[in-house]
Design a protein around this motif. Sequence first.
Motif, PDB file in Angstrom:
ATOM      1  N   VAL A 100      -8.374   7.056  -7.999  1.00 26.44           N
ATOM      2  CA  VAL A 100      -9.117   6.794  -6.758  1.00 26.44           C
ATOM      3  C   VAL A 100      -8.750   5.435  -6.191  1.00 26.44           C
ATOM      4  O   VAL A 100      -8.569   5.277  -4.981  1.00 26.44           O
ATOM      5  N   ILE A 101      -8.637   4.399  -7.042  1.00 26.67           N
ATOM      6  CA  ILE A 101      -8.386   3.040  -6.552  1.00 26.67           C
ATOM      7  C   ILE A 101      -6.999   2.934  -5.928  1.00 26.67           C
ATOM      8  O   ILE A 101      -6.816   2.233  -4.929  1.00 26.67           O
ATOM      9  N   THR A 102      -6.002   3.630  -6.484  1.00 32.14           N
ATOM     10  CA  THR A 102      -4.672   3.631  -5.865  1.00 32.14           C
ATOM     11  C   THR A 102      -4.757   4.197  -4.451  1.00 32.14           C
ATOM     12  O   THR A 102      -4.232   3.613  -3.498  1.00 32.14           O
ATOM     13  N   ARG A 103      -5.444   5.328  -4.327  1.00 28.05           N
ATOM     14  CA  ARG A 103      -5.562   5.948  -3.004  1.00 28.05           C
ATOM     15  C   ARG A 103      -6.344   5.056  -2.050  1.00 28.05           C
ATOM     16  O   ARG A 103      -6.015   4.944  -0.867  1.00 28.05           O
ATOM     17  N   GLU A 104      -7.382   4.385  -2.554  1.00 28.77           N
ATOM     18  CA  GLU A 104      -8.161   3.464  -1.723  1.00 28.77           C
ATOM     19  C   GLU A 104      -7.266   2.377  -1.136  1.00 28.77           C
ATOM     20  O   GLU A 104      -7.330   2.063   0.055  1.00 28.77           O
ATOM     21  N   ASN A 105      -6.422   1.767  -1.974  1.00 32.48           N
ATOM     22  CA  ASN A 105      -5.590   0.656  -1.514  1.00 32.48           C
ATOM     23  C   ASN A 105      -4.480   1.120  -0.583  1.00 32.48           C
ATOM     24  O   ASN A 105      -4.151   0.418   0.378  1.00 32.48           O
ATOM     25  N   VAL A 106      -3.902   2.296  -0.856  1.00 37.72           N
ATOM     26  CA  VAL A 106      -2.906   2.842   0.068  1.00 37.72           C
ATOM     27  C   VAL A 106      -3.554   3.114   1.422  1.00 37.72           C
ATOM     28  O   VAL A 106      -3.000   2.782   2.475  1.00 37.72           O
ATOM     29  N   LEU A 107      -4.744   3.695   1.389  1.00 34.39           N
ATOM     30  CA  LEU A 107      -5.464   4.008   2.628  1.00 34.39           C
ATOM     31  C   LEU A 107      -5.840   2.729   3.371  1.00 34.39           C
ATOM     32  O   LEU A 107      -5.728   2.648   4.603  1.00 34.39           O
ATOM     33  N   GLY A 108      -6.285   1.706   2.619  1.00 33.40           N
ATOM     34  CA  GLY A 108      -6.624   0.425   3.241  1.00 33.40           C
ATOM     35  C   GLY A 108      -5.427  -0.189   3.939  1.00 33.40           C
ATOM     36  O   GLY A 108      -5.534  -0.716   5.062  1.00 33.40           O
ATOM     37  N   ALA A 109      -4.257  -0.138   3.289  1.00 33.18           N
ATOM     38  CA  ALA A 109      -3.040  -0.685   3.900  1.00 33.18           C
ATOM     39  C   ALA A 109      -2.666   0.081   5.167  1.00 33.18           C
ATOM     40  O   ALA A 109      -2.317  -0.514   6.195  1.00 33.18           O
ATOM     41  N   LEU A 110      -2.757   1.410   5.112  1.00 30.75           N
ATOM     42  CA  LEU A 110      -2.415   2.224   6.292  1.00 30.75           C
ATOM     43  C   LEU A 110      -3.366   1.940   7.451  1.00 30.75           C
ATOM     44  O   LEU A 110      -2.939   1.892   8.618  1.00 30.75           O
ATOM     45  N   GLN A 111      -4.650   1.754   7.132  1.00 33.39           N
ATOM     46  CA  GLN A 111      -5.605   1.458   8.204  1.00 33.39           C
ATOM     47  C   GLN A 111      -5.252   0.138   8.890  1.00 33.39           C
ATOM     48  O   GLN A 111      -5.330   0.008  10.112  1.00 33.39           O
ATOM     49  N   LYS A 112      -4.831  -0.847   8.101  1.00 35.33           N
ATOM     50  CA  LYS A 112      -4.450  -2.145   8.680  1.00 35.33           C
ATOM     51  C   LYS A 112      -3.131  -2.025   9.444  1.00 35.33           C
ATOM     52  O   LYS A 112      -2.931  -2.691  10.458  1.00 35.33           O
ATOM     53  N   PHE A 113      -2.238  -1.148   8.946  1.00 35.54           N
ATOM     54  CA  PHE A 113      -1.003  -0.888   9.688  1.00 35.54           C
ATOM     55  C   PHE A 113      -1.298  -0.282  11.051  1.00 35.54           C
ATOM     56  O   PHE A 113      -0.553  -0.485  12.007  1.00 35.54           O
ATOM     57  N   SER A 114      -2.371   0.499  11.132  1.00 41.03           N
ATOM     58  CA  SER A 114      -2.667   1.218  12.381  1.00 41.03           C
ATOM     59  C   SER A 114      -3.074   0.275  13.506  1.00 41.03           C
ATOM     60  O   SER A 114      -3.295   0.708  14.631  1.00 41.03           O
TER      61      SER A 114
END
Length: 685
Positions: free
Chosen positions: A429-443
Amino acid sequence: MVDVLAHESELLGLVKEYLDFAEFEDTLKTFLKECKIKGKPLSKSTCGSLRDPKSLKFQRDLLAAFDSGDQKVFFRLWEEHIPRPIRDGDSLAQKLEFYLHIHFAIYLLKHSAGRPDKEDLDERISYFKTFLETKGAALSQTTEFLPFYALPFVPNPMAHPSFKELFQDSWTSELKLKLEKFLALMFKASNTPKLLTLYKENGQSNKDVLQQLHQQLVEAERRSMTYLKRYNRIQADYHNLIGVTAELVDSLEATVSGKMITPEYLQSVCVRLFSNQMRQSLAHSVDFTRPGTASTMLRASLAPVKLKDVPLLPSLDYEKLKKDLILGSDRLKAFLLQALRWRLTTSHPGEQRETVLQAYISNDLLDCHSHSQRSVLQLLQSKSEVVRQYTARLINAFASLAEGRRYLAQSTKVLRMLEERLKEEDKDVITRENVLGALQKFSLRRPLQTAMIQDGLIFWLIDILKEPDCLSDYTLEYSVALLMNLCLRSAGKNMCAKVAGLVLKVLSDLLGHENHEIQPYVNGALYSILSIPSIREEARAMGMEDILRCFIKEGNAEMIRQIEFIIKQLNAEELLDGVLESDDDEDEDDEEDHDTMEADLDKDELIQPQLGELSGEKLLTTEYLGGFPAGASVCWQNLSLEDSQRLGMRTLLVRVLEFTLDELGGCRRAQSRGVTQFDSCFILH
C-alpha cells in the motif's frame, strides 16, 4: 512425561473439538478409533458436538424465507436468533440487514409475472421507508448506501440506472451467499474451539506486535528529539519576549508621568527582538528616531533563518553512491535510499534543503538523463518490495519540491515508469501511496497532465475509486485530487465522457464519503466535467440534482455553496463563452510553485539497522563522503565559537580552505580588514 499423562485427556479433547469444528470428518473418525484402540480417555468437557440442531433448523427456515420473499417470517426469525448486540453493533451485520431490506422491498418487482399486487408492494415499500427512517438511518452517511435512500421515491426503479444492478439474478445470488457466510461465521464464532482461542492469545502474532512496537518506539524517539529542540528554541524566544514586554510596559507607564524614551533605549529593546544574524548590523546602521522604523524592522526580523544559523551538510561521492544503488545488495540499496530521502526530508527549509536538492540534481542522482539499461530509476521494478517502496518514497520527496518536479519532468521516462508501477503494485500500500503522491504533484505541470490523460490514467482512477472504503486516506485523497486536476483539461473531460455514467456514479458516491478532505476535489471534478453536454444529459437522466440536494441539507456553508454551483452548471443549457474552448494551447508552465514536504514520506519505516550497521546520515558521511560541500560560500570569519561547535571541525576546515582560496588574490584587502584573535587561533590549529 508425568505432566503429559496428567493432562492427556484434556489435550486429546481439545484436538477432537478442533477437528469437529474444522469439519475434518475422516480425520476425526480415525482419531477417535485410534484413541479407543489405545485406551486413551477423552475429556468430557470438550466432547460435545459443535453442531446445534436448533441452529441448523433456524438457518434452513431463514434461507427458505429469503427465497420465497416472506418478509415477515424472515425478520421475525432474524430478530429472535441474531443477538441484539450483533445486529446493532456489528458493521457487517448492519450492512447485510440493509441489503436484505432492499431484497424484500423489490422482491415483487423482480418475481411477479405481470404487474405486482399494488397493496402488497406499497406495504413492502412502506416497511422499507420505516427501516430507513429508524434503524437504517445510521448508514445514511455511508457512500455505499446513500443512493438507496432514494429508492422508495423512484416511480420505476427497474428503469433507473442507479438501481439496474439490483434487478439482476447475480445480485440476489451474491446476497444469499453473503447471508449464508454470515450465519456460518456467527454460529461458529459462538462455539470457538478452545485450541483456537489459546493460539490467538499466545500465538506467533506477539512477535509481529513487538516488532511493530519497536519500530514505533524508534520513530517516536526521533520525533521527540526534533520536538525537544523546537521546544527549547520556542521557550528561549518566549522568555526573551516576556522580558522585553515587561520593559515596554514600564516605558509606557513612564511616558504617562512625562518621562521621555531615548532613541538609544528603543534601539536596545528592538535589537533584542531581532534574530541573531541581524542584531549587529541593525544596531549600527538603522536610525530608530524615524517614526515607524522600529515596527518595520521588527516585521522584517521574521525573515527566514539564513545559512549562518543552519550548517551545510557534507558533500557526497555520488558516483560511488549510484554504483552501490545499482550493484549493491537489496539491504544496502534500501538503507541508501532511506538515507538520501532523510537528508532531503529532514533538512531545514531554505538554503540547506535547496543545497541538498541541487546536489542531487546536478549529479543526476536518479539517472533521469541516463540511457543505460541499468539505472537508479530501474529500482522501481526491483524484486524487493522494500527497495521498490523506498525508491517510490524518494521520488515522491523529489516531487514535493518545485525544483525536484522540474528535474523529474524533463522527460516522460519517469512518468511512464511511475504509471507502470502504479498499475502493477497490488501488494504494498505504501509504495502505491508514494507513486500516487508523486503523480498527483506531477499533474501540476501541463505536459505531464497531457501525457497522463493520453495514457488513460483517468480510467484507472475511476476504477480504484469505485471502492473508496478499501483505500487508505492518503490514497483516497491523492487519487481524487489527481482526478480533479486531469478533469480540468478539455482532453480529460472528453475522456470522462466516454464512461460518463460510471464517472458520475463514482463521484456522486464520493460526495457522501466520511473523509471530508476530498469534498472540494470531488466538487471541482463534477463541476468541470458537467461543462460537457453529453455528461450533463447523463447526469440529468440518473437524477443527479436530487442526489446533490440531499447533501445541501447536511453540508456546511462552503459545501452548500459549491453544490449550488454544480446544480447551476447541471441545469445550464448554454455555457459561458470560453468554457468549451480547448485549454490545451495555454502556457506550458502554469504550475503553482509550492514546496510541500509531507510527514507521511517517512512514516512506517520497514527496515531498522542491526547492531553495528550504519544508517541515515551516518552511513552517508562514513562510507560516501565527497569533497567540498556544494554551495559552501559562507564567510567563515563571522562564525562564533558556538557555531564552530555546532557545525563540526571538518566542515569548518573546508570553509576555511575555501575562504583562503578566495582571498589569495587579495591579500592587501584581507590585511586591511585585520584578523581577529579567534581567527588567528583557528588558523594555527
